[in-house]
Design a protein around this motif. Structure first.
Motif, PDB file in Angstrom:
ATOM      1  N   TYR A 178     -15.878  20.529 -18.872  1.00 17.31           N
ATOM      2  CA  TYR A 178     -16.505  19.811 -19.991  1.00 17.31           C
ATOM      3  C   TYR A 178     -16.771  18.315 -19.729  1.00 17.31           C
ATOM      4  O   TYR A 178     -17.556  17.015 -20.224  1.00 17.31           O
ATOM      5  CB  TYR A 178     -15.361  19.207 -20.601  1.00 17.31           C
TER       6      TYR A 178
ATOM      7  N   THR B 250     -20.088  17.344 -19.259  1.00 19.54           N
ATOM      8  CA  THR B 250     -21.219  17.031 -19.983  1.00 19.54           C
ATOM      9  C   THR B 250     -20.765  15.337 -21.037  1.00 19.54           C
ATOM     10  O   THR B 250     -21.570  14.699 -21.968  1.00 19.54           O
ATOM     11  CB  THR B 250     -20.571  17.471 -21.566  1.00 19.54           C
TER      12      THR B 250
ATOM     13  N   VAL C 152     -13.423  22.627 -26.837  1.00 19.09           N
ATOM     14  CA  VAL C 152     -13.641  23.734 -25.503  1.00 19.09           C
ATOM     15  C   VAL C 152     -11.963  23.889 -25.253  1.00 19.09           C
ATOM     16  O   VAL C 152     -12.145  25.128 -24.838  1.00 19.09           O
ATOM     17  CB  VAL C 152     -13.615  22.947 -24.840  1.00 19.09           C
TER      18      VAL C 152
ATOM     19  N   THR D 124     -21.469  22.696 -22.290  1.00 18.40           N
ATOM     20  CA  THR D 124     -19.786  22.971 -21.486  1.00 18.40           C
ATOM     21  C   THR D 124     -19.476  24.640 -21.320  1.00 18.40           C
ATOM     22  O   THR D 124     -19.514  25.097 -19.945  1.00 18.40           O
ATOM     23  CB  THR D 124     -18.482  22.532 -22.238  1.00 18.40           C
TER      24      THR D 124
END
Length: 528
Positions: free
Chosen positions: A252, A255, A228, A272
């Motif tokens: 993030y 999620t 990410v 994300t």
């Protein structure tokens, strides 16, 4: 044996690794225990749910719940064979959370001739705690469960005054963070504390699974954080749009909470991306963009034509390019994996969001607050929840039909209640994000405007009541709606559970719930 599944789902390499071999063995061992369970089945299901490892035992959980559903119906028909408040409350809650619409009438057997809960129940501490948890899965109009909540809360608070600090804190934690409305990671420690007094032969095996699972999941999340972070850095928006928030790891975490199954690694990383863009576009509308620029940008998003961006300022061109690239990538990946092209639905959701953002910007620019009804109707969209859950639905890939897709476009109750919970929490006035200095109004302001002379405290109490009602609607949608698959319903529930952690700021403008959640995910030690 479970190990091949673990290899495929979690990407473990090399089946000879002693840790993963032992890990798979322990999971299979507990599966066998659950399959052969009788009286302890409910406690086992409760334990794997409360410890957040239920994704390993879905078949075993469903088998036990089916059996318990028959017992529940026998109790209703046969005037309730048990007066065990703990067992009845636990069965009721687990069945409802498992999708079984069971009747609240089972609690009538715990009332006296005056229709009140029997005073003697106040001495059953474990029963009261489970009755309180059962009351949290109620839907609109279930007055018995509302009474159950008040009764159990009152008597549990009485218990707090009679117990030592540790035991009292366990009860207080349970009242502050009921399991059904909280993230599992934030309640697991408290569950173990309350469970420790009961002896179970199978608990040692389960604890071993939890310890090993914690290390496996932590490793997965750390790898996802790296991916990410790289995506966000490569996207370049943090450099180009310095006024906007730069918190990819925080985004993030939405999620991680919503899609708890470790095997959904790819889905978490992909989800994300739209979440990040919701925050960025929100900042553009809220604190940076001029109204004329925001109007142009909204028109571009509604048309979704690259050529239409030529009249946009550079920062909005950059934003739309990122939005277009992310949307097309996700659309292509969903089509490649599931054979359904979601691009129209994804674009429609972004258009709805920008239209809602623009309306709020127009309200603020005019200095005129809308009425309560218009505010909350728009706020459900401007929360960004609809956009995120639409993307989540397609990324999960289950239950995609023309009917469900059409329903998603209209923001069904499952999505609108989740969105309302988020926006109302935000509007309580606790969400003073240190990196966001804009203003987009709040329901509290609108309520006080329509109710002249109303204090802030009264308005806040009204919002808290609204949040409770939205939870009841969300419970009803999860129980009665056959339109969406259980995995999506659970993801919506988890998103709602994440809201307090993300929006409940303390007096020092910190997020203690979020800090606890991060520690629970990334700590070097397990909760055991």
């Amino acid at each position: 044996m479970a190990f091949p599944y673990l290899i495929l789902a979690y990407g473990f390499k090399g089946s000879t690794d002693p840790f993963y071999v032992e890990y798979a063995h322990k999971i299979q061992e507990f599966k066998n225990i659950m399959k052969n369970s009788s009286l302890e089945g409910l406690n086992m299901v409760n334990s794997v749910l409360r410890l957040g490892i239920d994704y390993h035992f879905q078949d075993e959980i469903e088998a036990i719940l089916k059996r318990e559903y028959l017992i529940f119906n026998d109790d209703i028909i046969g005037d309730c064979n048990t007066q065990d408040l703990y067992a009845v409350s636990l069965r009721f809650r687990l069945l409802r959370q498992g999708g079984y619409y069971v009747s609240m009438d089972v609690f009538k057997h715990f009332k006296d001739k005056n229709g009140k809960f029997k005073p003697t129940l106040g001495e059953d501490r474990e029963g009261l705690m489970e009755l309180f948890e059962a009351s949290q899965v109620g839907i609109e109009g279930e007055h018995i469960l509302e009474e159950a909540e008040h009764f159990s809360r009152y008597h549990l608070n009485e218990w707090v005054n009679r117990l030592d600090h540790s035991q009292a804190r366990t009860i207080q934690n349970g009242l502050e963070r009921p399991y059904h409305k909280s993230l599992v990671r934030l309640t697991a420690r408290n569950f173990l504390d309350s469970f420790s007094g009961r002896e179970h032969d199978w608990m040692n095996t389960l604890q071993q699974v939890v310890r090993m699972d914690f290390n496996v999941v932590k490793s997965i999340h750390r790898k996802e954080v790296v991916k990410v972070s790289k995506w966000w850095e490569d996207l370049g928006l943090a450099k180009e749009l310095k006024f906007a928030r730069n918190q990819p790891i925080k985004w993030y975490l939405w999620t991680v909470a919503s899609l708890a199954d470790p095997s959904l690694s790819e889905e978490r990383i992909e989800l994300t991306k739209p979440i990040s863009l919701v925050y960025i576009i929100d900042d553009i509308f809220d604190i940076y963009g001029r109204l004329d620029e925001l109007t142009l940008f909204t028109n571009v998003v509604n048309k979704w034509e690259i050529n239409a961006t030529e009249h946009l300022p550079d920062y909005l061109k950059i934003c739309f390019k990122a939005l277009n690239d992310v949307t097309n990538d996700i659309g292509y990946n969903v089509y490649k994996k599931y054979g359904w092209n979601p691009i129209d639905s994804l674009k429609k959701s972004w258009a709805k969001l920008c239209n809602a953002f623009l309306l709020e910007a127009q309200w603020f620019a005019s200095g005129k607050l809308p009425n309560e009804e218009n505010y909350i109707k728009n706020a459900i969209v401007s929360s960004g929840v609809h956009v995120v859950l639409v993307h989540m639905f397609f990324l999960l890939g289950q239950g995609i039909t023309m009917e469900t897709v059409a329903s998603l476009d209209e923001i069904p109750g499952l999505l609108s209640s989740t969105a309302a919970i988020l926006r109302l929490w935000d509007d309580l006035g606790n969400a003073k994000d240190e990196n966001q200095n804009g203003h987009d109004g709040s329901y509290v302001e609108c309520y006080m405007k329509e109710h002249q002379g109303c204090s802030v405290e009264v308005a806040r109490d009204h919002v808290i009541s609204m949040i409770k009602n939205e939870w009841k609607r969300l419970n009803r949608e999860c129980l009665t709606s056959k339109q969406f698959p259980m995995c999506f319903k659970n993801a919506c529930l988890n998103a709602a559970r994440m809201v307090p952690a993300m929006y409940h700021y303390d007096d020092n403008h910190r997020l203690p719930g979020l800090e606890d959640y991060i520690k629970s995910l990334m700590s070097e030690t397990t909760l055991l």
